[in-house]
Scaffold this active site. Structure first.
Site, mmCIF file in Angstrom:
data_model
loop_
_atom_site.group_PDB
_atom_site.id
_atom_site.type_symbol
_atom_site.label_atom_id
_atom_site.label_comp_id
_atom_site.label_asym_id
_atom_site.label_seq_id
_atom_site.Cartn_x
_atom_site.Cartn_y
_atom_site.Cartn_z
ATOM 1 N N GLU A 73 -10.384 4.814 8.264
ATOM 2 C CA GLU A 73 -9.099 5.409 8.675
ATOM 3 C C GLU A 73 -9.392 6.659 9.490
ATOM 4 O O GLU A 73 -9.252 7.796 9.039
ATOM 5 C CB GLU A 73 -8.230 5.750 7.450
ATOM 6 C CG GLU A 73 -6.808 6.111 7.859
ATOM 7 C CD GLU A 73 -5.951 6.639 6.724
ATOM 8 O OE1 GLU A 73 -6.503 6.965 5.640
ATOM 9 O OE2 GLU A 73 -4.732 6.744 6.928
ATOM 10 N N HIS A 107 0.833 -1.211 0.000
ATOM 11 C CA HIS A 107 0.000 0.000 0.000
ATOM 12 C C HIS A 107 0.863 1.256 0.000
ATOM 13 O O HIS A 107 1.539 1.570 0.980
ATOM 14 C CB HIS A 107 -0.887 -0.016 1.253
ATOM 15 C CG HIS A 107 -1.897 1.082 1.309
ATOM 16 N ND1 HIS A 107 -3.255 0.841 1.402
ATOM 17 C CD2 HIS A 107 -1.761 2.430 1.303
ATOM 18 C CE1 HIS A 107 -3.905 1.990 1.444
ATOM 19 N NE2 HIS A 107 -3.011 2.977 1.387
ATOM 20 N N HIS A 128 -9.763 2.150 1.243
ATOM 21 C CA HIS A 128 -9.337 2.847 2.458
ATOM 22 C C HIS A 128 -10.556 2.804 3.387
ATOM 23 O O HIS A 128 -11.582 3.416 3.075
ATOM 24 C CB HIS A 128 -8.984 4.300 2.157
ATOM 25 C CG HIS A 128 -7.609 4.491 1.604
ATOM 26 N ND1 HIS A 128 -7.228 3.972 0.397
ATOM 27 C CD2 HIS A 128 -6.529 5.141 2.121
ATOM 28 C CE1 HIS A 128 -5.954 4.300 0.190
ATOM 29 N NE2 HIS A 128 -5.511 5.001 1.207
ATOM 30 N N ASP A 168 2.638 3.248 2.836
ATOM 31 C CA ASP A 168 1.594 4.259 2.598
ATOM 32 C C ASP A 168 2.178 5.531 1.988
ATOM 33 O O ASP A 168 1.734 5.987 0.944
ATOM 34 C CB ASP A 168 0.831 4.571 3.889
ATOM 35 C CG ASP A 168 -0.562 5.144 3.645
ATOM 36 O OD1 ASP A 168 -1.054 5.056 2.507
ATOM 37 O OD2 ASP A 168 -1.155 5.671 4.603
ATOM 38 N N GLN A 226 -9.810 9.997 -3.723
ATOM 39 C CA GLN A 226 -9.377 10.606 -2.461
ATOM 40 C C GLN A 226 -10.432 11.516 -1.829
ATOM 41 O O GLN A 226 -10.595 11.549 -0.621
ATOM 42 C CB GLN A 226 -8.079 11.401 -2.690
ATOM 43 C CG GLN A 226 -7.574 12.185 -1.497
ATOM 44 C CD GLN A 226 -7.071 11.302 -0.360
ATOM 45 O OE1 GLN A 226 -5.970 10.795 -0.409
ATOM 46 N NE2 GLN A 226 -7.892 11.130 0.673
ATOM 47 N N HIS A 231 1.059 5.453 -1.986
ATOM 48 C CA HIS A 231 0.449 6.449 -2.886
ATOM 49 C C HIS A 231 1.600 7.075 -3.676
ATOM 50 O O HIS A 231 2.161 8.102 -3.255
ATOM 51 C CB HIS A 231 -0.278 7.524 -2.078
ATOM 52 C CG HIS A 231 -1.424 6.999 -1.272
ATOM 53 N ND1 HIS A 231 -2.740 7.225 -1.617
ATOM 54 C CD2 HIS A 231 -1.459 6.240 -0.145
ATOM 55 C CE1 HIS A 231 -3.539 6.634 -0.728
ATOM 56 N NE2 HIS A 231 -2.777 6.037 0.179
HETATM 57 N N1 17E Z 1 -4.977 9.407 1.651
HETATM 58 C C1 17E Z 1 -5.731 8.865 2.647
HETATM 59 O O1 17E Z 1 -6.963 8.952 2.594
HETATM 60 N N2 17E Z 1 -5.113 8.247 3.660
HETATM 61 C C2 17E Z 1 -3.797 8.151 3.712
HETATM 62 N N3 17E Z 1 -3.223 7.537 4.742
HETATM 63 C C3 17E Z 1 -3.003 8.713 2.677
HETATM 64 C C4 17E Z 1 -3.634 9.340 1.652
HETATM 65 C C5 17E Z 1 -1.522 8.626 2.732
HETATM 66 FE FE FE2 Z 2 -3.434 4.990 2.020
#
Ligand code: 17E
Ligand code: FE2
Length: 422
Positions: A220, A64, A217, A316, A159, A66
């Site tokens: 988080e 994982h 995702h 990440d 995103q 980006h």
């Molecule tokens: N975008 C997101 O939603 N969560 C993350 N941890 C990163 C980008 C790095």
């Molecule tokens: Fe991520």
């Protein structure tokens, strides 16, 4: 000596076996594939390298990252609060000026940094909530450019959310038409819980329509009410997509009450989905609204592992709006996981090594090309260590990286001479 001549023989490898035993063997490689493994290959090789009983394992898997955001830290400004939300805002500013060349250059530089540290399989998320889809086009080109030395998978990642802006729904589907490998989402960031649930159903529909994997995702956030993981697991069971599905981050799982967590665990076992934890970044990103006690904000890695679920680790971020640090070294990730997840017993440390190697290969569904066995591609790494524990403790240098049977990178481990006082 037999008359057979192998192209390449690696002598005196301390090979890590799947049961964590170590065995000193010679490994022969021809035409990019492993052709013999034995305690003493009697034939000679056109080229022979003495590995000197250093640790030999399959390559690291970056489950994982980006890549579109990598190496942008501080541009246009630094993340002062250290939160996910400020990171998303900064990235939103940066991405208004994306060019193909900028994304390609940063992605390739990051991939090289990863590869020279033994990473040969990478899953990257690419933001597709940006109307020109520049980052995606760049990453599709990068995938083609690097394909001979590193295996890159691309996940279309909205995103900013799927329902936050009208065009995002179409952009996500366009991304799938352009040929990504997987589809993602961010349900905890949608405007409402209902939108979050709807986004998961939509993602599953798209995955079935375009025959791709899912990597979401998921949860988080430190909000113990964020419960999209159960929706993902239920959809995985009902669609039969099971191990084609990955839940990334799932940090809220670290905040759920135990009564709910226990119930959830049995649903997860049924679902057979994969988990990716990103301990480096989530230990810094989460817990920002806590005073004390301060939560760790990492998913229940140890318990998922104990229940037989597939967990792998990701970096990440490498120097992006969410995380200023990052080296691309998967041993850093495992090292951090050992601490945060309190996996300090030797079987647990071995499991953490597995989470940056074999478990990652399972998440990425590349097991047919992965592992050190006769007939498999010659992908392997040599570490300046005796065993996985030693490798993680020292964050050992990866001395050699072999990709498809060819030497891709060599690092000379540093030697320190202690002079002392007389
Ligand atoms: N975008 C997101 O939603 N969560 C993350 N941890 C990163 C980008 C790095
Ligand atoms: Fe991520």
């Amino acid at each position: 000596m037999s008359d057979k001549i192998y192209e390449l023989i690696l002598r005196n490898c301390r090979l890590l076996l799947p049961n964590y035993q170590l065995q000193i063997v010679d490994i022969a490689i021809d035409d990019g594939r492993i052709t013999a493994i034995s305690t003493d290959i009697p034939a000679s090789g056109k080229q022979e390298i003495d590995i000197g009983e250093k640790l030999v394992t399959p390559p690291f898997v970056e489950s994982h990252i980006h890549l579109d955001c990598a190496l942008t830290a501080g541009k246009p400004r630094w993340n002062q609060s250290g939160t996910l939300f400020e990171g998303i805002k900064i990235w939103a500013e940066y991405k208004q000026r994306l060019t193909l060349e900028d994304v390609k250059k940063r992605a390739i530089e990051t991939l090289k940094t990863q590869a020279q540290q033994g990473v040969l399989f990478v899953r990257t998320h690419v933001d597709v909530s940006e109307p020109t889809l520049t980052a995606l086009q760049a990453l599709l080109e990068v995938k083609e450019t690097v394909k001979n030395w590193i295996n890159l998978q691309i996940v279309a990642f909205p995103q900013d959310g799927i329902y936050s802006q009208d065009e995002n729904l179409t952009l996500l589907e366009t991304a799938l038409q352009l040929g990504v490998d997987g589809v993602g989402g961010i349900p905890h960031y949608e405007f409402t819980r209902e939108d979050g649930v709807k986004s998961i159903h939509y993602i599953f529909d798209l995955a079935e329509k375009y025959d791709c994997f899912i990597d979401i995702h998921c949860d988080e956030i430190d909000d113990e009410q964020s419960r999209f993981l159960e929706v993902v697991a239920a959809c995985a069971i009902r669609t039969g997509l099971t191990s084609q599905v990955t839940a990334s981050h799932t940090t809220a799982f670290g905040s759920y009450n135990n009564a709910y967590a226990f119930k959830l665990m049995s649903l997860l076992e049924k679902s057979k989905i994969n988990f990716v934890a990103n301990p480096l970044i989530n230990i810094t990103l989460q817990g920002r609204t806590d005073t004390y006690p301060k939560r760790r904000g990492v998913t229940r890695v140890k318990e998922l592992w104990q229940h037989g679920l597939n967990v792998s680790f990701g970096h990440d971020c490498v120097q992006d709006p969410w995380y200023n640090l990052g080296t691309g070294n998967m041993l850093d990730v495992a090292y951090m996981a050992v601490h945060i997840c309190q996996m300090t017993g030797i079987p647990e440390i071995n499991a953490c090594y597995q989470m940056i190697t074999r478990n990652g290969a399972k998440t990425l569904d590349v097991e047919d090309r992965y592992g050190i066995k006769v007939g498999k591609p010659g992908n392997l790494i040599v570490l300046d260590a005796k065993n996985p524990f030693h490798a993680i403790r020292k964050r050992a240098t990866v001395k050699y990286v072999f990709s498809e049977g060819k030497l891709l990178a060599e690092t000379i481990p540093t030697k320190v001479k202690f002079v002392g006082f007389t």
